[in-house]
Design a protein around this motif. Structure first.
Motif, mmCIF file in Angstrom:
data_model
loop_
_atom_site.group_PDB
_atom_site.id
_atom_site.type_symbol
_atom_site.label_atom_id
_atom_site.label_comp_id
_atom_site.label_asym_id
_atom_site.label_seq_id
_atom_site.Cartn_x
_atom_site.Cartn_y
_atom_site.Cartn_z
ATOM 1 N N ALA A 1 81.007 11.320 -49.406
ATOM 2 C CA ALA A 1 81.765 11.190 -50.705
ATOM 3 C C ALA A 1 81.728 12.564 -50.347
ATOM 4 O O ALA A 1 82.557 13.235 -51.399
ATOM 5 N N LEU A 2 81.274 13.808 -50.296
ATOM 6 C CA LEU A 2 81.356 15.171 -50.588
ATOM 7 C C LEU A 2 82.120 15.877 -49.857
ATOM 8 O O LEU A 2 82.607 16.212 -49.984
ATOM 9 N N GLN A 3 82.125 15.449 -48.990
ATOM 10 C CA GLN A 3 83.287 15.837 -47.485
ATOM 11 C C GLN A 3 84.321 14.978 -48.209
ATOM 12 O O GLN A 3 85.372 15.924 -48.351
ATOM 13 N N GLN A 4 84.526 13.957 -48.417
ATOM 14 C CA GLN A 4 85.280 13.331 -48.971
ATOM 15 C C GLN A 4 86.556 14.749 -50.375
ATOM 16 O O GLN A 4 87.138 14.302 -50.496
ATOM 17 N N ILE A 5 85.447 15.070 -51.174
ATOM 18 C CA ILE A 5 85.919 15.631 -52.296
ATOM 19 C C ILE A 5 86.210 17.303 -52.018
ATOM 20 O O ILE A 5 87.014 17.460 -52.120
ATOM 21 N N ILE A 6 85.769 17.918 -50.817
ATOM 22 C CA ILE A 6 85.899 18.875 -49.889
ATOM 23 C C ILE A 6 87.412 18.816 -49.904
ATOM 24 O O ILE A 6 87.983 19.670 -49.913
ATOM 25 N N GLN A 7 87.701 17.749 -49.101
ATOM 26 C CA GLN A 7 88.634 17.607 -48.219
ATOM 27 C C GLN A 7 89.978 17.373 -49.002
ATOM 28 O O GLN A 7 91.233 18.019 -49.193
ATOM 29 N N MET A 8 89.485 17.102 -50.145
ATOM 30 C CA MET A 8 90.955 16.299 -51.462
ATOM 31 C C MET A 8 90.986 17.682 -51.989
ATOM 32 O O MET A 8 92.330 18.104 -52.659
ATOM 33 N N MET A 9 89.931 18.480 -52.308
ATOM 34 C CA MET A 9 90.149 20.268 -52.822
ATOM 35 C C MET A 9 91.475 21.387 -51.312
ATOM 36 O O MET A 9 92.424 21.471 -52.369
ATOM 37 N N ASP A 10 90.810 20.736 -50.655
ATOM 38 C CA ASP A 10 92.182 21.675 -49.774
ATOM 39 C C ASP A 10 93.313 21.126 -49.624
ATOM 40 O O ASP A 10 94.032 22.059 -49.948
ATOM 41 N N ASN A 11 93.233 19.654 -49.695
ATOM 42 C CA ASN A 11 95.033 19.134 -49.812
ATOM 43 C C ASN A 11 95.098 19.778 -51.174
ATOM 44 O O ASN A 11 96.451 20.264 -50.910
ATOM 45 N N ILE A 12 95.117 19.743 -52.023
ATOM 46 C CA ILE A 12 95.544 20.165 -52.907
ATOM 47 C C ILE A 12 95.864 21.179 -53.358
ATOM 48 O O ILE A 12 96.818 22.174 -53.739
ATOM 49 N N HIS A 13 94.671 22.092 -52.556
ATOM 50 C CA HIS A 13 95.478 23.705 -52.798
ATOM 51 C C HIS A 13 96.542 24.128 -51.344
ATOM 52 O O HIS A 13 97.161 25.055 -51.449
ATOM 53 N N ASN A 14 96.419 23.070 -50.422
ATOM 54 C CA ASN A 14 97.309 23.432 -49.469
ATOM 55 C C ASN A 14 98.682 22.777 -49.720
ATOM 56 O O ASN A 14 99.489 23.032 -50.215
ATOM 57 N N PHE A 15 98.611 21.919 -51.699
ATOM 58 C CA PHE A 15 99.934 21.525 -51.838
ATOM 59 C C PHE A 15 100.280 22.372 -52.905
ATOM 60 O O PHE A 15 101.692 22.694 -52.907
ATOM 61 N N GLN A 16 99.451 23.630 -53.893
ATOM 62 C CA GLN A 16 99.327 24.211 -54.188
ATOM 63 C C GLN A 16 100.540 25.474 -54.135
ATOM 64 O O GLN A 16 101.740 26.211 -53.731
ATOM 65 N N GLU A 17 100.442 25.710 -53.191
ATOM 66 C CA GLU A 17 100.504 26.703 -51.289
ATOM 67 C C GLU A 17 102.372 26.621 -51.352
ATOM 68 O O GLU A 17 102.552 27.197 -51.272
ATOM 69 N N MET A 18 102.102 25.036 -51.442
ATOM 70 C CA MET A 18 103.369 24.810 -50.765
ATOM 71 C C MET A 18 104.347 25.349 -51.467
ATOM 72 O O MET A 18 105.411 25.602 -51.524
ATOM 73 N N MET A 19 103.787 24.423 -53.064
ATOM 74 C CA MET A 19 105.037 24.553 -54.409
ATOM 75 C C MET A 19 105.063 26.195 -54.546
ATOM 76 O O MET A 19 105.966 26.443 -55.101
ATOM 77 N N GLU A 20 104.404 27.237 -54.513
ATOM 78 C CA GLU A 20 104.667 28.452 -54.605
ATOM 79 C C GLU A 20 105.935 28.602 -54.380
ATOM 80 O O GLU A 20 106.144 29.814 -53.623
ATOM 81 N N MET A 21 105.486 28.352 -52.477
ATOM 82 C CA MET A 21 106.427 28.923 -51.551
ATOM 83 C C MET A 21 107.657 28.297 -51.649
ATOM 84 O O MET A 21 108.943 28.540 -51.176
ATOM 85 N N VAL A 22 107.887 27.241 -52.158
ATOM 86 C CA VAL A 22 109.411 25.909 -52.850
ATOM 87 C C VAL A 22 109.579 27.812 -53.511
ATOM 88 O O VAL A 22 110.877 27.679 -53.777
ATOM 89 N N GLN A 23 108.461 27.257 -54.953
ATOM 90 C CA GLN A 23 109.336 28.637 -55.652
ATOM 91 C C GLN A 23 109.792 29.927 -55.678
ATOM 92 O O GLN A 23 111.117 29.932 -55.933
ATOM 93 N N THR A 24 109.154 30.127 -54.505
ATOM 94 C CA THR A 24 109.535 31.571 -54.108
ATOM 95 C C THR A 24 111.001 31.175 -53.095
ATOM 96 O O THR A 24 112.012 31.964 -53.453
ATOM 97 N N MET A 25 110.800 30.193 -52.590
ATOM 98 C CA MET A 25 112.525 30.727 -51.825
ATOM 99 C C MET A 25 113.708 29.573 -52.538
ATOM 100 O O MET A 25 114.858 30.181 -52.381
ATOM 101 N N GLN A 26 113.662 28.797 -54.100
ATOM 102 C CA GLN A 26 114.666 29.027 -55.010
ATOM 103 C C GLN A 26 114.657 29.926 -55.378
ATOM 104 O O GLN A 26 115.843 30.410 -55.855
ATOM 105 N N GLU A 27 113.270 31.175 -55.550
ATOM 106 C CA GLU A 27 114.104 32.452 -56.626
ATOM 107 C C GLU A 27 114.886 33.529 -55.113
ATOM 108 O O GLU A 27 115.608 34.272 -56.260
ATOM 109 N N LEU A 28 115.010 33.226 -54.325
ATOM 110 C CA LEU A 28 115.096 33.520 -53.027
ATOM 111 C C LEU A 28 116.542 33.454 -52.905
ATOM 112 O O LEU A 28 117.510 33.894 -52.447
ATOM 113 N N PHE A 29 116.659 32.044 -53.124
ATOM 114 C CA PHE A 29 118.068 31.593 -52.515
ATOM 115 C C PHE A 29 117.862 30.469 -53.055
ATOM 116 O O PHE A 29 117.795 29.527 -52.973
ATOM 117 N N PRO A 30 118.517 31.081 -54.505
ATOM 118 C CA PRO A 30 119.079 30.146 -55.213
ATOM 119 C C PRO A 30 119.906 28.957 -55.501
ATOM 120 O O PRO A 30 120.250 27.299 -55.367
#
Length: 163
Positions: A93-122
């Motif tokens: 259960a704890l390993q699943q929680i860690i994996q879920m938090m890693d996935n959320i972190h990766n998703f947040q980074e991806m969304m930040e990258m998309v946002q940056t791309m939108q700002e650079l190439f509207p």
């Protein structure tokens, strides 16, 4: 037990134990085993009394991390500290929680990258509703190449693709 967890346990014991109680704990190693039960109960009762008094006199007492300052790194560290102390079900259960938090972190980074791309190439991220879906289908469709391998719109046939 690794050093970090030992340090955390020692910090807790240091905060909630007086020198008198520490002396009693050391004396326990030299006591007759028949007397140990009574001494152990006395030590635990003394720790409880000391802890209650400490919080009554100093209600702001804290070990370190306030819940308001906790973040995903703190939560991951907590899970990693707990895993060695758990049974297999709890570890999973704890390993699943860690994996879920890693996935959320990766998703947040991806969304930040998309946002940056939108700002650079509207212009590249403007209205996609008018795009023809068949444009993308050619990229992912596969067909047999002359060499027997598969080819698609993204990658050329390579010797590794051949059968």
């Amino acid at each position: 037990m690794d050093d970090k967890r030992i340090d955390k346990a020692a910090a807790f014991d240091t905060l909630f134990t007086s020198n008198r109680i520490q002396i009693l704990k050391i004396l326990a190693y030299y006591m007759d085993p028949r007397l140990l039960k009574g001494l152990a109960v006395y030590i635990k009762m003394s720790e409880l009394q000391y802890t209650l008094t400490l919080f009554r006199r100093h209600p702001e007492t804290s070990l370190c991390i306030a819940p308001s300052s906790a973040n995903e790194e703190t939560a991951t560290e907590l899970c990693n500290d707990l895993i060695p102390l758990c049974d297999e079900t709890q570890k999973s259960a704890l390993q699943q929680i860690i994996q879920m938090m890693d996935n959320i972190h990766n998703f947040q980074e991806m969304m930040e990258m998309v946002q940056t791309m939108q700002e650079l190439f509207p212009e590249g991220f403007s209205d996609l509703s008018g795009m023809d879906p068949s444009m993308l289908s050619g990229l992912f469709s596969t067909a047999k190449s002359d060499t027997g391998g598969q080819k698609n719109g993204l990658f050329q046939d390579t010797p590794l693709d051949t059968g």
